[in-house]
Scaffold this active site. Structure first.
Site, PDB file in Angstrom:
ATOM      1  N   PRO A  17       0.843  -1.199   0.000  1.00  6.52           N
ATOM      2  CA  PRO A  17       0.000   0.000   0.000  1.00  6.52           C
ATOM      3  C   PRO A  17       0.872   1.241   0.000  1.00  6.52           C
ATOM      4  O   PRO A  17       1.785   1.362   0.819  1.00  6.52           O
ATOM      5  CB  PRO A  17      -0.791  -0.137   1.310  1.00  6.52           C
ATOM      6  CG  PRO A  17       0.082  -0.970   2.200  1.00  6.52           C
ATOM      7  CD  PRO A  17       0.812  -1.912   1.291  1.00  6.52           C
ATOM      8  N   ALA A  19       0.394   5.503  -0.347  1.00  8.06           N
ATOM      9  CA  ALA A  19      -0.499   6.650  -0.497  1.00  8.06           C
ATOM     10  C   ALA A  19      -0.136   7.429  -1.749  1.00  8.06           C
ATOM     11  O   ALA A  19       1.032   7.725  -2.011  1.00  8.06           O
ATOM     12  CB  ALA A  19      -0.404   7.554   0.733  1.00  8.06           C
ATOM     13  N   GLN A  71      -6.187  -0.890   3.624  1.00  8.40           N
ATOM     14  CA  GLN A  71      -5.378  -0.472   4.768  1.00  8.40           C
ATOM     15  C   GLN A  71      -6.025   0.704   5.484  1.00  8.40           C
ATOM     16  O   GLN A  71      -6.443   1.681   4.850  1.00  8.40           O
ATOM     17  CB  GLN A  71      -3.962  -0.079   4.341  1.00  8.40           C
ATOM     18  CG  GLN A  71      -3.071   0.204   5.545  1.00  8.40           C
ATOM     19  CD  GLN A  71      -1.662   0.598   5.168  1.00  8.40           C
ATOM     20  OE1 GLN A  71      -1.420   1.725   4.768  1.00  8.40           O
ATOM     21  NE2 GLN A  71      -0.721  -0.320   5.322  1.00  8.40           N
ATOM     22  N   CYS A 101       4.040   3.408   8.165  1.00  8.63           N
ATOM     23  CA  CYS A 101       4.298   4.656   7.447  1.00  8.63           C
ATOM     24  C   CYS A 101       5.176   5.589   8.270  1.00  8.63           C
ATOM     25  O   CYS A 101       4.853   5.891   9.425  1.00  8.63           O
ATOM     26  CB  CYS A 101       2.970   5.343   7.115  1.00  8.63           C
ATOM     27  SG  CYS A 101       3.183   6.907   6.232  1.00  8.63           S
ATOM     28  N   ASN A 201       9.640  -6.815   3.085  1.00  9.60           N
ATOM     29  CA  ASN A 201       9.461  -5.589   2.315  1.00  9.60           C
ATOM     30  C   ASN A 201      10.684  -4.700   2.496  1.00  9.60           C
ATOM     31  O   ASN A 201      11.331  -4.716   3.528  1.00  9.60           O
ATOM     32  CB  ASN A 201       8.175  -4.891   2.808  1.00  9.60           C
ATOM     33  CG  ASN A 201       7.923  -3.540   2.169  1.00  9.60           C
ATOM     34  OD1 ASN A 201       7.710  -2.562   2.861  1.00  9.60           O
ATOM     35  ND2 ASN A 201       7.934  -3.471   0.856  1.00  9.60           N
ATOM     36  N   GLY A 202      10.979  -3.930   1.450  1.00 13.77           N
ATOM     37  CA  GLY A 202      12.079  -2.973   1.530  1.00 13.77           C
ATOM     38  C   GLY A 202      13.165  -3.249   0.518  1.00 13.77           C
ATOM     39  O   GLY A 202      13.839  -4.287   0.583  1.00 13.77           O
ATOM     40  N   GLY A 225       7.214  -2.332  -3.129  1.00 16.15           N
ATOM     41  CA  GLY A 225       6.695  -0.981  -3.009  1.00 16.15           C
ATOM     42  C   GLY A 225       7.143  -0.070  -4.134  1.00 16.15           C
ATOM     43  O   GLY A 225       6.716  -0.209  -5.281  1.00 16.15           O
ATOM     44  N   ARG A 226       8.053   0.845  -3.818  1.00 16.74           N
ATOM     45  CA  ARG A 226       8.416   1.918  -4.759  1.00 16.74           C
ATOM     46  C   ARG A 226       8.965   1.390  -6.078  1.00 16.74           C
ATOM     47  O   ARG A 226       8.829   2.047  -7.112  1.00 16.74           O
ATOM     48  CB  ARG A 226       9.442   2.847  -4.093  1.00 16.74           C
ATOM     49  CG  ARG A 226       8.886   3.654  -2.936  1.00 16.74           C
ATOM     50  CD  ARG A 226       9.994   4.383  -2.185  1.00 16.74           C
ATOM     51  NE  ARG A 226      10.888   3.443  -1.524  1.00 16.74           N
ATOM     52  CZ  ARG A 226      12.116   3.746  -1.088  1.00 16.74           C
ATOM     53  NH1 ARG A 226      12.596   4.965  -1.294  1.00 16.74           N
ATOM     54  NH2 ARG A 226      12.856   2.843  -0.478  1.00 16.74           N
TER      55      ARG A 226
END
Length: 328
Positions: A17, A19, A71, A101, A201-202, A225-226
């Site tokens: 997730p 934003a 989420q 976050c 994650n990461g 993620g990114r």
């Protein structure tokens, strides 16, 4: 394959997730290209924000893959429980809780990763949300508040005891934000400490990296993620590598442009003629970061505020055009 409550995922790769990123059009695209789980943008638990345009858009699930994961964020156990019930009524099949976050505007309200410093409050929130809904509850965390206070193992045990069905762990602390490199030793310790599925994650930016992280941590899956920004096919590449041992190539340049065209068109339809072109700019910008031969056109694209003009520019600049021609 990872199991979240009654749901067996199609593969071990989840889209994190984010934003301003994982809106419905992007989730649909990543799912179509191979993500096994996609999670909505963060939805604020404050009931006064439920009728805002932002929340309305973030809680849409048209033609979304199952399980539909939403989420929620906040720091009040009862508000979080009410938000969970509200989102289940709107179609959520999994409730994910944000304790990962690092954004200042979230942490200033003692939410997101700021909660990791208050283990009793973490327990209260998790127990309240799990008791409030009949769907699985998952949790996204970091490894702790700071490198000197890595309590991820303790938080993970609290989560398991509270009835949380799965965890996603970002290999940085709140204080690290997105600086430096993610570390995976703490994630490995968390995997060893609990029996529920853990997603690592990461900094997972390739299929090979995902495979190495799973090997190092023993996690049930990875969360991307990114690195998926501008590369919505990345989750699918990772899933294929984990299933077969080989990484399929990225879509051809022509296929990537066709995907971009369809994605931008979907953004226009979802957000409307005013907001749609503005949201499209950042997604096109992420795509262009991976195509340096076209990056000089970013400013011209960002100057467009008309849906048809944006699609026309994508067609004129990209479709059927080789990198050599663009550079000439």
């Amino acid at each position: 394959m990872p199991q979240i409550g009654p749901y067996t995922l199609t593969n071990a790769v989840a889209l994190a997730p984010m934003a301003g990123v994982t809106d419905l059009p992007f989730r649909q695209l990543c799912a179509r290209l191979g993500a096994g789980l996609v999670v909505s943008e963060m939805v604020n638990s404050n009931p006064r924000l439920r009728n805002t345009d932002k929340t309305r858009l973030r809680t849409r699930h048209d033609a979304e893959i199952e399980p539909r994961s939403v989420q929620i964020a906040g720091n009040d156990p009862q508000q979080m429980a009410a938000a969970a019930r509200y989102n289940v009524a709107l179609g959520a099949q999994v409730i994910d809780i944000n304790m990962g976050c690092p954004a200042k505007k979230v942490c200033r309200k003692a939410a997101g990763s700021a909660l990791l410093a208050d283990e009793p409050l973490v327990l209260d929130i998790l127990q309240a949300v799990v008791a409030a809904v009949q769907v699985p509850v998952t949790l996204k965390i970091r490894t702790g508040s700071s490198p000197q206070a890595r309590n991820g193992v303790s938080i993970a045990r609290i989560a398991e005891d509270a009835g949380v069905a799965a965890l996603a762990v970002h290999g940085r602390t709140r204080a690290c934000a997105f600086r430096g490199r993610a570390e995976y030793d703490t994630i490995a310790d968390i995997v060893a400490a609990v029996d529920i599925p853990v997603f690592a994650n990461g900094d997972i930016d390739s299929a090979e990296k995902a495979e190495a992280v799973l090997r190092h941590t023993g996690a049930a899956g990875v969360m991307v993620g990114r690195a998926a920004q501008g590369r919505p096919w990345l989750c699918g590449q990772i899933a294929a590598r984990l299933a077969t041992g080989s990484t399929p190539p990225a879509p051809s340049l022509a296929q990537q442009v066709a995907l971009l065209h369809d994605h931008v068109s979907a953004l226009h339809l979802f957000y409307g003629d005013f907001l749609g072109p503005r949201i499209a700019r950042k997604h096109v910008g992420w795509f262009l970061q991976h195509q340096p031969q076209w990056l000089t056109h970013r400013a011209a694209f960002n100057a467009l505020d008309d849906s048809a003009a944006q699609l026309h520019m994508i067609d004129q600049l990209f479709t059927g055009t080789t990198a050599e021609n663009m550079a000439a």
